[in-house]
Design a protein around this motif. Structure first.
Motif, short mmCIF file in Angstrom:
data_model
loop_
_atom_site.label_atom_id
_atom_site.label_comp_id
_atom_site.label_asym_id
_atom_site.label_seq_id
_atom_site.Cartn_x
_atom_site.Cartn_y
_atom_site.Cartn_z
N CYS A 1 14.93 84.09 23.46
CA CYS A 1 16.19 83.42 23.04
C CYS A 1 15.94 81.94 22.76
N CYS B 1 15.06 81.68 19.28
CA CYS B 1 15.90 82.43 18.34
C CYS B 1 16.84 81.46 17.61
N CYS C 1 15.48 92.74 20.61
CA CYS C 1 16.91 92.48 20.76
C CYS C 1 17.66 93.10 19.57
N LYS D 1 20.75 81.66 18.33
CA LYS D 1 21.27 81.46 19.69
C LYS D 1 22.68 80.82 19.66
N THR E 1 23.12 92.64 22.74
CA THR E 1 22.23 91.49 22.89
C THR E 1 21.24 91.80 24.01
N LYS E 2 20.08 91.20 23.95
CA LYS E 2 19.07 91.41 25.00
C LYS E 2 18.47 90.04 25.30
N LYS E 3 18.97 89.40 26.33
CA LYS E 3 18.49 88.06 26.65
C LYS E 3 17.07 88.10 27.21
N TYR F 1 21.26 90.55 12.92
CA TYR F 1 21.35 89.29 12.18
C TYR F 1 20.37 89.27 11.00
N CYS G 1 25.10 83.56 18.95
CA CYS G 1 24.90 84.82 19.67
C CYS G 1 25.92 84.96 20.80
N ALA H 1 25.76 86.45 23.52
CA ALA H 1 25.17 86.35 24.86
C ALA H 1 25.05 84.93 25.35
N HIS H 2 25.21 83.97 24.45
CA HIS H 2 25.04 82.57 24.85
C HIS H 2 26.30 81.75 24.66
N GLN I 1 20.64 92.83 18.63
CA GLN I 1 21.50 91.87 17.93
C GLN I 1 20.68 91.02 16.96
N LEU I 2 19.48 90.66 17.38
CA LEU I 2 18.58 89.90 16.49
C LEU I 2 18.28 90.73 15.23
S1 SF4 Z 1 19.67 84.54 21.24
FE1 SF4 Z 1 18.62 86.10 22.39
S2 SF4 Z 1 20.15 87.68 22.80
FE2 SF4 Z 1 20.91 86.40 21.12
S3 SF4 Z 1 20.26 87.38 19.22
FE3 SF4 Z 1 18.71 85.88 19.74
S4 SF4 Z 1 17.19 87.04 20.93
FE4 SF4 Z 1 19.07 88.25 20.91
#
Ligand code: SF4
Length: 263
Positions: A249, A252, A29, A255, A243-245, A35, A258, A260-261, A31-32
């Protein structure tokens, strides 16, 4: 603003610093990866990761003993000492480990499993926690720490990784070997010796995976990691970390922040 900040970060680092974990982060991911590697946001310690560190520390010290003393008894005796060292470096672990007896029993049981998978009294290890590094282009630096590297009297090299978790499901072994192939590539490029064997020891379910790397495999690994490195550089340049769900996740830590959530 963010774009210039990221450019500054790259300028300050001068080179993109890559490791198998960071490469995996970006692949899992982007985005991960941001971070962790760009924003460098802190993450709380995880009980499984900390237990893994403890078991690794015991196994690292075990090979300092003469062969005949590399027994489960010695490993079990090392355990409280290494735990106290870990705790003094990270006092916050006291709030994570609420049942110390259960914690030590579990670590001891992983060490017991280790002794069913290898007989450390029967061979000598050349290096533990060996740092391998190499500048792979004008823009990228690659490095990593090898749990153990053994050089046989014949000159053959074995790279060993300890895992306190369980082995991957059938079909996922190649992904599991990516980290060790990166180390094998670094060793090969630095020392001119192609490692003979890559070995992953899974203490979580008493399994060992082995692979003999070929030059073609390591060249392919180099191409893969260079491509990922280029993707990271492009992401930094464009300030775009999608982001890549996935099922990851659920584990993670980010989350809650993020995009995406977000509802
Ligand atoms: S929650 Fe999922 S999509 Fe968001 S940063 Fe973490 S791994 Fe990536």
């Amino acid at each position: 603003m963010v774009l210039s900040a990221l450019r500054c970060i790259v300028g300050a680092m001068e080179m993109l610093r890559l490791s198998p974990s960071r490469l995996n982060d970006f692949t899992n991911c982007p985005q991960l990866y941001k971070y962790r590697a760009i924003d460098q946001l802190p993450e709380p310690p995880s009980i499984d990761a900390e237990r893994g560190k403890l078991v690794h520390a015991v196994l690292e010290d075990l090979f300092e003993f003469p062969a005949a003393m590399r027994t489960i008894h010695t490993a079990s005796e090392l355990l409280p000492k290494k735990w106290l060292e870990q705790l003094s470096g990270q006092p916050e672990l006291a709030t994570l480990v609420l049942d110390e007896k259960e914690w030590m029993d579990r670590a001891n049981s992983l060490l017991t499993n280790y002794f069913t998978l290898e007989q450390p009294a029967s061979f000598e290890s050349s290096f533990r926690e060996l740092h391998l590094e190499r500048t792979i282009s004008d823009e990228m630096y690659l490095h990593g720490y090898v749990d153990r590297l053994d050089i046989a009297p014949t000159g053959e090299v074995r790279i060993v990784d300890y895992k306190t978790g369980k082995s991957p499901k059938p079909g996922w072994e190649a992904k599991a070997f990516f980290q060790l192939r990166v180390y094998a590539l670094l060793y090969w490029q630095n020392e001119g010796v192609l490692p003979r064997l890559l070995k992953i020891i899974y203490m979580g379910n008493n399994k060992v995976l082995e692979s003999s790397p070929t030059e073609a495999e390591l060249k392919s690994t180099e191409k893969i990691l260079t491509n990922i490195g280029q993707e990271i550089l492009s992401a930094i340049e464009s300030s775009d970390f999608p982001t890549k769900k996935s099922r990851l996740c659920d584990w993670c830590f980010f989350k809650s922040i993020c995009p995406a959530h977000q509802k």
